[in-house]
Design a protein around this motif. Structure first.
Motif, PDB file in Angstrom:
ATOM      1  N   GLN A   1       0.841  -1.189   0.000  1.00 52.28           N
ATOM      2  CA  GLN A   1       0.000   0.000   0.000  1.00 52.28           C
ATOM      3  C   GLN A   1       0.879   1.242   0.000  1.00 52.28           C
ATOM      4  N   ASN A   2       0.319   2.334  -0.443  1.00 51.41           N
ATOM      5  CA  ASN A   2       0.974   3.652  -0.458  1.00 51.41           C
ATOM      6  C   ASN A   2       2.185   3.757  -1.382  1.00 51.41           C
ATOM      7  N   GLY A   3       2.472   2.694  -2.109  1.00 48.77           N
ATOM      8  CA  GLY A   3       3.557   2.742  -3.093  1.00 48.77           C
ATOM      9  C   GLY A   3       4.909   2.990  -2.460  1.00 48.77           C
ATOM     10  N   SER A   4       5.898   2.196  -2.790  1.00 48.57           N
ATOM     11  CA  SER A   4       7.238   2.389  -2.240  1.00 48.57           C
ATOM     12  C   SER A   4       8.271   1.817  -3.193  1.00 48.57           C
ATOM     13  N   PRO A   5       9.385   2.538  -3.389  1.00 48.96           N
ATOM     14  CA  PRO A   5      10.464   2.003  -4.229  1.00 48.96           C
ATOM     15  C   PRO A   5      11.078   0.734  -3.651  1.00 48.96           C
ATOM     16  N   LEU A   6      10.855   0.480  -2.358  1.00 53.76           N
ATOM     17  CA  LEU A   6      11.389  -0.728  -1.734  1.00 53.76           C
ATOM     18  C   LEU A   6      10.812  -1.988  -2.374  1.00 53.76           C
ATOM     19  N   PHE A   7       9.587  -1.870  -2.917  1.00 57.37           N
ATOM     20  CA  PHE A   7       8.913  -3.041  -3.490  1.00 57.37           C
ATOM     21  C   PHE A   7       8.798  -2.961  -5.003  1.00 57.37           C
ATOM     22  N   ARG A   8       9.657  -2.192  -5.621  1.00 54.90           N
ATOM     23  CA  ARG A   8       9.643  -2.068  -7.081  1.00 54.90           C
ATOM     24  C   ARG A   8       9.821  -3.441  -7.736  1.00 54.90           C
ATOM     25  N   GLY A   9       8.973  -3.730  -8.696  1.00 55.64           N
ATOM     26  CA  GLY A   9       9.068  -4.991  -9.428  1.00 55.64           C
ATOM     27  C   GLY A   9       8.371  -6.161  -8.772  1.00 55.64           C
ATOM     28  N   LEU A  10       7.714  -5.931  -7.630  1.00 57.09           N
ATOM     29  CA  LEU A  10       7.019  -7.006  -6.911  1.00 57.09           C
ATOM     30  C   LEU A  10       5.517  -6.793  -6.943  1.00 57.09           C
ATOM     31  N   GLU A  11       4.780  -7.888  -6.977  1.00 54.54           N
ATOM     32  CA  GLU A  11       3.320  -7.826  -6.981  1.00 54.54           C
ATOM     33  C   GLU A  11       2.782  -8.274  -5.626  1.00 54.54           C
ATOM     34  N   ASP A  12       1.573  -7.829  -5.322  1.00 57.21           N
ATOM     35  CA  ASP A  12       0.891  -8.278  -4.101  1.00 57.21           C
ATOM     36  C   ASP A  12       0.905  -9.806  -4.008  1.00 57.21           C
ATOM     37  N   GLY A  13       0.950 -10.305  -2.792  1.00 55.82           N
ATOM     38  CA  GLY A  13       0.843 -11.739  -2.583  1.00 55.82           C
ATOM     39  C   GLY A  13       2.170 -12.454  -2.452  1.00 55.82           C
ATOM     40  N   LYS A  14       3.283 -11.728  -2.593  1.00 48.35           N
ATOM     41  CA  LYS A  14       4.592 -12.354  -2.432  1.00 48.35           C
ATOM     42  C   LYS A  14       4.790 -12.778  -0.975  1.00 48.35           C
ATOM     43  N   TYR A  15       5.418 -13.939  -0.790  1.00 45.74           N
ATOM     44  CA  TYR A  15       5.624 -14.475   0.557  1.00 45.74           C
ATOM     45  C   TYR A  15       7.013 -14.128   1.081  1.00 45.74           C
ATOM     46  N   VAL A  16       7.049 -13.778   2.381  1.00 43.19           N
ATOM     47  CA  VAL A  16       8.311 -13.471   3.059  1.00 43.19           C
ATOM     48  C   VAL A  16       8.295 -14.128   4.436  1.00 43.19           C
ATOM     49  N   TYR A  17       9.466 -14.181   5.073  1.00 37.77           N
ATOM     50  CA  TYR A  17       9.637 -14.955   6.302  1.00 37.77           C
ATOM     51  C   TYR A  17       9.636 -14.059   7.544  1.00 37.77           C
ATOM     52  N   PHE A  18       8.749 -14.387   8.490  1.00 38.09           N
ATOM     53  CA  PHE A  18       8.592 -13.621   9.723  1.00 38.09           C
ATOM     54  C   PHE A  18       9.020 -14.444  10.942  1.00 38.09           C
ATOM     55  N   VAL A  19       9.561 -13.749  11.945  1.00 35.84           N
ATOM     56  CA  VAL A  19       9.787 -14.315  13.288  1.00 35.84           C
ATOM     57  C   VAL A  19       9.584 -13.169  14.278  1.00 35.84           C
ATOM     58  N   HIS A  20       8.417 -13.114  14.934  1.00 35.22           N
ATOM     59  CA  HIS A  20       8.186 -12.000  15.864  1.00 35.22           C
ATOM     60  C   HIS A  20       6.952 -12.253  16.720  1.00 35.22           C
ATOM     61  N   SER A  21       6.923 -11.573  17.872  1.00 34.44           N
ATOM     62  CA  SER A  21       5.757 -11.573  18.758  1.00 34.44           C
ATOM     63  C   SER A  21       5.207 -10.165  18.963  1.00 34.44           C
TER      64      SER A  21
END
Length: 204
Positions: A128-148
């Motif tokens: 959301q809100n557009g960011s150059p950090l995610f240039r070239g990526l589409e919604d729904g991409k999976y990434v790895y989380f470890v947090h509470s």
């Protein structure tokens, strides 16, 4: 040959090797450092982190790295990863109330979910809100989380990605030249490498 490099902040609580390896794989020069002059020389800064919020802030404050990061955040891109992202916020409530770096406005709170904690595993992103950090990526991409714990931004305009773990959770933020990923891009396969590549190119 370019002398540009990304400084990876060494303050005793980050998984430095995996971040360094990912950046090296991408052909980007890095320097693991806790030296203020190196952070000033760097073209970009990565703040990794694992562990508890108050302990990490103490490790930044004691040598004055919190002040250095505040100054450098006005000059160059900074990326906080996992706990490093949480430290960007004004305050955290893990263990006890503790002031953060104040580079992104909001608080870090315990995840309010019926799902098992800590949240460990792969989840998809909704941008959301557009960011150059995610240039070239589409919604729904999976990434790895470890947090509470997770950041709760004071301004939804600073939220650039969310995920679902029961409720909607802030997955990434951006405020000016400051970026944060609650997930681990260095452990998130091709998607994570693309995010790190995009970050590395922000100041080029």
């Amino acid at each position: 040959m370019s002398n540009s490099f990304t400084a990876i902040v060494d303050y005793g609580v980050g998984n430095l090797k995996s971040v360094t390896n990912a950046m090296t794989y991408l052909g980007m020069k890095t320097c693991i450092t806790s030296d203020a002059k190196e952070l000033e020389r760097a073209d970009a800064i990565i703040l990794p982190g694992v562990g508890a919020f108050p302990d990490a802030m103490e490790r930044l404050r004691t040598p004055g790295l919190d002040r250095v990061l505040a100054v450098q955040a006005e000059k160059k891109p900074i990326l906080g990863i996992c706990l490093g992202m949480q430290l960007l916020f004004d305050e955290g409530e893990e263990v006890r109330a503790c002031k953060g770096l104040g580079l992104v406005h909001g608080r870090v709170k315990r995840l309010e979910t019926d799902c098992k904690l800590p949240h460990i595993g792969w989840n998809s992103l909704r941008f959301q809100n557009g960011s150059p950090l995610f240039r070239g990526l589409e919604d729904g991409k999976y990434v790895y989380f470890v947090h509470s714990y997770c950041g709760v931004a004071a301004d939804e305009g600073d939220v650039i990605a969310r995920t679902e773990y029961g409720p909607s959770v802030v997955a990434a933020v951006s405020h000016g030249t400051v970026f944060g990923c609650q997930f681990h891009p260095e452990k998130s396969g091709e998607t994570g490498l693309q995010i790190l590549k995009n970050f590395g190119e922000l100041n080029q």
